[in-house]
Design a protein around this motif. Sequence first.
Motif, mmCIF file in Angstrom:
data_model
loop_
_atom_site.group_PDB
_atom_site.id
_atom_site.type_symbol
_atom_site.label_atom_id
_atom_site.label_comp_id
_atom_site.label_asym_id
_atom_site.label_seq_id
_atom_site.Cartn_x
_atom_site.Cartn_y
_atom_site.Cartn_z
ATOM 1 N N LEU A 8 88.673 -8.886 104.124
ATOM 2 C CA LEU A 8 89.876 -8.044 104.030
ATOM 3 C C LEU A 8 89.656 -6.707 104.714
ATOM 4 C CD1 LEU A 8 91.063 -8.614 100.344
ATOM 5 C CD2 LEU A 8 92.005 -9.625 102.423
ATOM 6 N N ILE A 9 88.504 -6.088 104.467
ATOM 7 C CA ILE A 9 88.207 -4.783 105.068
ATOM 8 C C ILE A 9 88.143 -4.904 106.589
ATOM 9 C CG2 ILE A 9 86.450 -2.975 105.281
ATOM 10 C CD1 ILE A 9 85.859 -3.460 102.252
ATOM 11 N N LYS A 10 87.549 -5.989 107.068
ATOM 12 C CA LYS A 10 87.436 -6.202 108.509
ATOM 13 C C LYS A 10 88.816 -6.296 109.167
ATOM 14 C CE LYS A 10 84.804 -8.898 111.816
ATOM 15 N NZ LYS A 10 83.961 -10.064 112.042
ATOM 16 N N GLU A 11 89.804 -6.837 108.441
ATOM 17 C CA GLU A 11 91.174 -6.921 108.966
ATOM 18 C C GLU A 11 91.754 -5.533 109.237
ATOM 19 O OE1 GLU A 11 93.719 -8.981 106.248
ATOM 20 O OE2 GLU A 11 92.554 -10.834 106.370
ATOM 21 N N GLY A 12 91.293 -4.537 108.496
ATOM 22 C CA GLY A 12 91.830 -3.188 108.632
ATOM 23 C C GLY A 12 93.175 -3.049 107.937
ATOM 24 N N GLU A 13 93.775 -1.892 108.125
ATOM 25 C CA GLU A 13 95.086 -1.636 107.539
ATOM 26 C C GLU A 13 96.158 -2.261 108.431
ATOM 27 O OE1 GLU A 13 94.701 2.468 105.131
ATOM 28 O OE2 GLU A 13 94.666 2.704 107.307
ATOM 29 N N VAL A 48 87.970 2.284 99.396
ATOM 30 C CA VAL A 48 87.679 1.991 100.801
ATOM 31 C C VAL A 48 88.339 3.082 101.650
ATOM 32 C CG1 VAL A 48 87.947 0.331 102.689
ATOM 33 C CG2 VAL A 48 87.621 -0.486 100.335
ATOM 34 N N LYS A 49 87.559 3.686 102.532
ATOM 35 C CA LYS A 49 88.097 4.729 103.415
ATOM 36 C C LYS A 49 88.915 4.092 104.535
ATOM 37 C CE LYS A 49 84.426 8.046 102.518
ATOM 38 N NZ LYS A 49 83.451 8.961 103.091
ATOM 39 N N ASP A 50 89.746 4.908 105.189
ATOM 40 C CA ASP A 50 90.600 4.407 106.270
ATOM 41 C C ASP A 50 89.806 3.719 107.375
ATOM 42 O OD1 ASP A 50 92.888 5.242 105.012
ATOM 43 O OD2 ASP A 50 93.122 7.067 106.184
ATOM 44 N N ASN A 51 88.560 4.148 107.592
ATOM 45 C CA ASN A 51 87.736 3.543 108.640
ATOM 46 C C ASN A 51 87.038 2.264 108.169
ATOM 47 O OD1 ASN A 51 85.660 4.448 107.003
ATOM 48 N ND2 ASN A 51 84.872 5.940 108.466
ATOM 49 N N GLY A 52 87.305 1.839 106.922
ATOM 50 C CA GLY A 52 86.721 0.609 106.396
ATOM 51 C C GLY A 52 85.403 0.808 105.659
ATOM 52 N N LYS A 53 84.915 2.034 105.597
ATOM 53 C CA LYS A 53 83.654 2.298 104.890
ATOM 54 C C LYS A 53 83.882 2.169 103.383
ATOM 55 C CE LYS A 53 79.965 5.773 104.567
ATOM 56 N NZ LYS A 53 79.177 4.961 103.736
ATOM 57 N N ILE A 54 82.970 1.484 102.717
ATOM 58 C CA ILE A 54 83.062 1.281 101.269
ATOM 59 C C ILE A 54 82.532 2.526 100.554
ATOM 60 C CG2 ILE A 54 82.228 -0.090 99.323
ATOM 61 C CD1 ILE A 54 82.064 -2.461 101.323
ATOM 62 N N ALA A 55 83.416 3.189 99.816
ATOM 63 C CA ALA A 55 83.039 4.393 99.078
ATOM 64 C C ALA A 55 82.899 4.096 97.586
ATOM 65 C CB ALA A 55 84.082 5.490 99.299
ATOM 66 N N GLY A 56 83.708 3.157 97.096
ATOM 67 C CA GLY A 56 83.723 2.843 95.677
ATOM 68 C C GLY A 56 84.568 3.820 94.891
ATOM 69 N N VAL A 57 85.025 3.392 93.735
ATOM 70 C CA VAL A 57 85.772 4.275 92.840
ATOM 71 C C VAL A 57 84.795 4.843 91.821
ATOM 72 C CG1 VAL A 57 88.007 3.150 93.143
ATOM 73 C CG2 VAL A 57 86.487 2.348 91.359
ATOM 74 N N ARG A 58 85.103 6.037 91.347
ATOM 75 C CA ARG A 58 84.175 6.724 90.457
ATOM 76 C C ARG A 58 84.421 6.452 88.976
ATOM 77 N NH1 ARG A 58 85.390 10.355 94.411
ATOM 78 N NH2 ARG A 58 86.855 11.485 93.133
ATOM 79 N N SER A 59 85.636 5.997 88.652
ATOM 80 C CA SER A 59 85.938 5.792 87.233
ATOM 81 C C SER A 59 87.093 4.811 87.090
ATOM 82 C CB SER A 59 86.318 7.135 86.578
ATOM 83 O OG SER A 59 87.579 7.551 87.056
ATOM 84 N N ASP A 60 87.448 4.532 85.844
ATOM 85 C CA ASP A 60 88.611 3.681 85.577
ATOM 86 C C ASP A 60 89.911 4.468 85.705
ATOM 87 O OD1 ASP A 60 87.103 1.428 85.099
ATOM 88 O OD2 ASP A 60 86.932 1.814 82.945
ATOM 89 N N GLU A 61 89.814 5.750 85.979
ATOM 90 C CA GLU A 61 91.000 6.600 86.066
ATOM 91 C C GLU A 61 92.003 6.088 87.112
ATOM 92 O OE1 GLU A 61 93.422 9.680 84.849
ATOM 93 O OE2 GLU A 61 91.552 9.011 83.959
#
Length: 132
Positions: A8-13, A48-61
């Motif tokens: 999915l990430i490879k597909e991009g936005e 996921v950042k716009d460039n496809g880099k995986i950042a992860g979420v920090r919480s359930d918020e």
Amino acid sequence: MSLYIRKLIKEGEHLKQDFKFEISDVRKIARTLVAFSNTEGGKLLIGVKDNGKIAGVRSDEEIYMIEAAAALNCKPEITFSSKKWLIEGKTILEIDIPKGKQKPYMAKTEEGKWLAYIRVNDEKLPCKRNST
């Protein structure tokens, strides 16, 4: 299943997929939910950042903010499904928004007006005809 998310990430936005680094504004995410519902539906990958880099979420918020946006800042309320994925030790949220059956969907603006949005390619754009 990390191959699924990586694909999915490879597909991009595009028309049916958007990336968000984080959810920090319920009104802004409501516009994205509305745009997907008014168009073809789609996926929102959070952490996921716009460039496809995986950042992860920090919480359930983030999931609580999406639920609040869908219930309180979308008219009619938008239903969606969500899944958590663990990739490279980081959590990504996959939000599936179906194509809406009660169009037009509208999002509440900062001024308290209700505006409809659609997806065009990888963007959300306001519709020409809107309700106050």
